[in-house]
Design an enzyme around this catalytic site. Sequence first.
Site, PDB file in Angstrom:
ATOM      1  N   MET B   1       2.738  -2.310 -10.410  1.00 57.99           N
ATOM      2  CA  MET B   1       2.822  -0.848 -10.178  1.00 57.99           C
ATOM      3  C   MET B   1       2.979  -0.469  -8.717  1.00 57.99           C
ATOM      4  O   MET B   1       3.614   0.567  -8.421  1.00 57.99           O
ATOM      5  CB  MET B   1       1.571  -0.210 -10.791  1.00 57.99           C
ATOM      6  CG  MET B   1       1.106   1.067 -10.157  1.00 57.99           C
ATOM      7  SD  MET B   1       0.114   0.873  -8.662  1.00 57.99           S
ATOM      8  CE  MET B   1      -1.189  -0.171  -9.276  1.00 57.99           C
ATOM      9  N   PRO B   2       2.431  -1.199  -7.728  1.00 59.06           N
ATOM     10  CA  PRO B   2       2.630  -0.698  -6.371  1.00 59.06           C
ATOM     11  C   PRO B   2       4.119  -0.594  -6.041  1.00 59.06           C
ATOM     12  O   PRO B   2       4.905  -1.481  -6.414  1.00 59.06           O
ATOM     13  CB  PRO B   2       1.971  -1.783  -5.494  1.00 59.06           C
ATOM     14  CG  PRO B   2       0.987  -2.460  -6.381  1.00 59.06           C
ATOM     15  CD  PRO B   2       1.535  -2.372  -7.749  1.00 59.06           C
ATOM     16  N   VAL B   3       4.483   0.523  -5.431  1.00 55.90           N
ATOM     17  CA  VAL B   3       5.873   0.727  -5.002  1.00 55.90           C
ATOM     18  C   VAL B   3       5.875   0.886  -3.484  1.00 55.90           C
ATOM     19  O   VAL B   3       5.194   1.758  -2.953  1.00 55.90           O
ATOM     20  CB  VAL B   3       6.482   1.985  -5.649  1.00 55.90           C
ATOM     21  CG1 VAL B   3       7.908   2.181  -5.143  1.00 55.90           C
ATOM     22  CG2 VAL B   3       6.426   1.914  -7.160  1.00 55.90           C
ATOM     23  N   ILE B  39       7.163  -3.428  -6.673  1.00 56.37           N
ATOM     24  CA  ILE B  39       8.543  -2.986  -6.440  1.00 56.37           C
ATOM     25  C   ILE B  39       8.711  -2.652  -4.947  1.00 56.37           C
ATOM     26  O   ILE B  39       7.822  -2.042  -4.351  1.00 56.37           O
ATOM     27  CB  ILE B  39       8.838  -1.704  -7.247  1.00 56.37           C
ATOM     28  CG1 ILE B  39       8.560  -1.875  -8.741  1.00 56.37           C
ATOM     29  CG2 ILE B  39      10.254  -1.202  -6.970  1.00 56.37           C
ATOM     30  CD1 ILE B  39       9.729  -2.145  -9.613  1.00 56.37           C
TER      31      ILE B  39
ATOM     32  N   GLU C   7       2.866   3.339  -2.628  1.00 61.35           N
ATOM     33  CA  GLU C   7       2.200   4.098  -3.693  1.00 61.35           C
ATOM     34  C   GLU C   7       1.332   3.089  -4.434  1.00 61.35           C
ATOM     35  O   GLU C   7       1.851   2.126  -5.009  1.00 61.35           O
ATOM     36  CB  GLU C   7       3.233   4.687  -4.673  1.00 61.35           C
ATOM     37  CG  GLU C   7       4.293   5.548  -4.042  1.00 61.35           C
ATOM     38  CD  GLU C   7       3.781   6.923  -3.670  1.00 61.35           C
ATOM     39  OE1 GLU C   7       2.669   7.289  -4.123  1.00 61.35           O
ATOM     40  OE2 GLU C   7       4.460   7.613  -2.883  1.00 61.35           O
TER      41      GLU C   7
END
Lengths: 62, 62, 62, 62, 62, 62
Positions: B1-3, B39, C7
């Site tokens: 999930m981290p972008v 990502i 994020e």
Amino acid sequence: MPVITIETTPLTGEQKEQLITGFTKVASEVTGLPASTIIVVIHEPPADNFGVGGAQLSKMQH
Amino acid sequence: MPVITIETTPLTGEQKEQLITGFTKVASEVTGLPASTIIVVIHEPPADNFGVGGAQLSKMQH
Amino acid sequence: MPVITIETTPLTGEQKEQLITGFTKVASEVTGLPASTIIVVIHEPPADNFGVGGAQLSKMQH
Amino acid sequence: MPVITIETTPLTGEQKEQLITGFTKVASEVTGLPASTIIVVIHEPPADNFGVGGAQLSKMQH
Amino acid sequence: MPVITIETTPLTGEQKEQLITGFTKVASEVTGLPASTIIVVIHEPPADNFGVGGAQLSKMQH
Amino acid sequence: MPVITIETTPLTGEQKEQLITGFTKVASEVTGLPASTIIVVIHEPPADNFGVGGAQLSKMQH
């Protein structure tokens, strides 16, 4: 430290310079931070890549 | 999930690969999340589109 | 000038420090730019605010 | 790989879930990519933090 | 006021139109806000500029 | 359509209002677009969440 990003359709070199100068001046005056700490990033997607009210901006400009 | 997103002036293919590998490694080690969930997105606006201290980066590089 | 944004769900103070140090090191080594020009911004939306494969991350963690 | 981010004033848990489901469905159908590759991130700044036409959104809602 | 941004590899004109229409419809229905207040921005970095699990997307597509 | 986003440490209500007014004025004058089409979004991560030169901003402020 403040980072200002603008999403806008393609601009001239002169307009970019004016945006950078203007945004930096406003941010520095309002936050009290020195201009040297302020970063501006300009993104220029084409009008096809913007949607307003569900329609492509490129189709609204004709 | 981290972008992870980076705004930087244009890079070579090799540099992009190194940034992707390096950022993913750091994020995975620090968060404990598997690399497969991470990502990276690289934005490469030209130097004209960056402002530092109120001036265009392109004008600071001469 | 490079600006790196991540994020990720909420982190500890120590994790933030490690991400800032790690990302800055990678970006400086790959781009050849001095660390002093590199900005990192961490966004920490809660797990409710992340979607992966159409589901809320918060619902995948139980 | 597609990453969808929305900036909007605070939402309920149910609304977040609906946005994640809806955006993922649209992106998967249009791009042909599997839903599992699609990430959604929701940012919820307060109405004070939004400007429309030069005025704060919070001041337009009274 | 809601601003929706998508990071995705290059799309056709028709796909962009479908994303704009679809995202605006979902956001309007979920938030109850009129479509006219909703902005969509599409960023199309090349596959070289995306990292998934530490590898460049362009290298995963062969 | 232009969307201006600023990442900055927490501000007062008055400062937010001034940034919104100032950025909208600059963007409208430079692009020639009406102020009504211009959106400003303010993100206020804490100083812990900003890195400058590899160090946390919160640690640089003492």
